[in-house]
Motif scaffolding. Structure first.
Motif: not given
Length: 459
Positions: A10-15, A427-429, A432-434
């Motif tokens: 999540l942190v990496v995604s928002f970054a 990104l949310l998808l 979820i997979f990760t």
């Protein structure tokens, strides 16, 4: 540890979202495909190409021969280790580094090439390959391959028979629809390695010449996934099955998964049929097989839903099917690294066993190359290191997938703001997979597939 990995995703995604929102298009756009940014480094032709193809065919022949005529002991017969560990894992992972060398040395296609020297018209198409069939034959064979891996309990002899049948399928199909069409659409290893090769900084480009030759080029990593689109719905399903089959393999022997059948489905079956446990136990396997076959469609429903959300967020008028195909290859890095995290310990622990087996491939107590007496004890990796490596690899695949999806979004949507908005659902998808991958890796494994239920109306 699972929570730590999910939080990191999540942190990496928002970054990444913050970076994409602030970076100019030129920074985040796809790497240029100008000829000057690709470096021609050589050509595979002539004796080198023939030698590689002969080595590929010989390796296939050795695997089959050892399975048919060698010892039944899987610890001393080379066939199982050579196919399942060296080829299906080691060479597959290496492909992401050295490129799709399999396309150059494919043993079944190479065999067709040598047959053509004796019968030049052997693989001229008798039937035009149906356009609508696309990659469905490869997908069907891929499902069969995973079923064999998980449920067939192969031994050297049965593996040899399977490879002989697969060889016959490839030769007959190439005779009917032509070599080019079959090895582009139907031979599933070719598609599997082709997708992995798109991650690599090396590509092999077939030359248009009377004699086979391949130019070797260097390119930026992962750019191969941006140069092509899925093109057909069947290839999207193939990509999703690379992800779902690994997830299924990770979960199908876990305690929570087994409880779904034994605590929920089995009591209903026992009550409805009034049959004994030994009869109903077969339904456990039918259920497992059905879930494997259905797994890519579950992932497909999830994927299409989030692509629809991305389309709505970008206020795009592009057809949903077209967008789904455009984003399909951005899932390849996640599927690939998830496969690595799931199986790399097996490769590390058992891969070195190939060294003594090379000198004694049939298990007949030979020592052809002086390596048969090497004591290659299994290499055991510390559990903590395994987990941290798995988390790191899954996050790496997540980052690459998010970046590629962003590049595809910039190509499809009219401006950067819409592209970034479209990436929030995608990104949310990927989160979820990760997260699903990390969760499955954390689940406890049951002692066996078939369990005796604590209570059962049919027992």
């Amino acid at each position: 540890m699972y929570a730590y990995g999910a939080t990191a995703a999540l942190v990496v995604s928002f970054a990444l979202v913050a970076y994409f929102a602030s970076a100019p298009i030129a920074v985040t756009a796809a790497p240029s495909d100008r000829a000057g940014e690709r470096h021609f480094v050589g050509t595979l032709r002539g004796g080198w190409l023939v030698a590689l193809r002969l080595a590929s065919i010989s390796t296939l022949a050795l695997t089959i021969a050892a399975g048919l005529f060698g010892t039944r002991n899987t610890a001393t017969n080379i066939s199982m280790t050579l196919f399942w560990i060296v080829f299906a894992l080691g060479f597959y992972y290496l492909t992401a580094v050295i490129g799709d060398l399999y396309a150059v040395v494919n043993p079944w296609r190479s065999l067709c090439g040598f047959i053509e020297r004796l019968a030049p018209r052997a693989f001229r198409p008798r039937i035009r390959y149906p356009k609508g069939l696309a990659y469905y034959p490869a997908l069907t064979l891929y499902v069969a391959y995973i079923w064999i891996e998980l449920f067939a309990h192969t031994q050297p002899r049965s593996l040899a028979v399977i490879l002989l049948i697969y060889t016959a399928i490839n030769l007959v199909a190439a005779v009917l629809v032509g070599k080019e069409a079959w090895f582009k659409y139907g031979e599933f290893f070719a598609i599997m390695f082709r997708l992995a090769g798109m991650l690599a900084p090396i590509e092999y480009v077939a030359e248009q010449s009377p004699r086979p030759a391949f130019r070797i080029r260097l390119r930026k990593p992962f750019v191969g996934l941006l140069e092509r689109r899925a093109g057909h719905f069947s290839l999207l399903l193939f990509v999703l099955f690379t992800l779902s089959s690994t997830a299924f393999d990770g979960i199908h022997e876990t305690v929570p998964w087994g409880d779904i059948f034994w605590k929920n489905l089995y009591p209903m079956l026992a009550t409805a049929t009034a049959r004994p446990y030994l009869f109903l136990v077969d339904f456990y396997y039918y259920w497992q097989w059905s879930m494997l076959i259905l797994s890519p469609f579950v992932y497909l429903a999830l994927y299409v839903f989030f692509v629809w959300l991305a389309r709505a967020a970008a206020r795009s008028t592009m057809p949903l099917r077209a967008l789904a195909l455009d984003f399909a290859l951005t899932l390849v890095p996640i599927a690939f690294v998830y496969n690595v995290t799931h199986y790399y310990t097996l490769l590390v622990a058992q891969g070195a066993k190939i060294l003594p087996m090379i000198s004694d491939p049939f298990g007949f107590d030979w020592d052809l190359f002086g390596t048969a007496r090497l004591d290659m004890a299994p290499f055991i990796i510390d559990a903590g290191n395994v987990w941290h490596t798995q988390v790191g690899l899954i996050l790496l695949g997540h980052i690459i997938g998010v970046y590629l999806a962003h590049v595809v979004a910039l190509r499809n949507f009219s401006n950067t703001q819409r592209a970034v908005l479209s990436q929030l659902p995608m990104l949310l998808l990927m989160v979820i997979f990760t997260t699903m991958g990390l969760w499955i890796l954390s689940l406890p494994i049951a002692s066996g597939q078939v369990l005796q239920p604590a209570t059962g109306g049919g027992g």
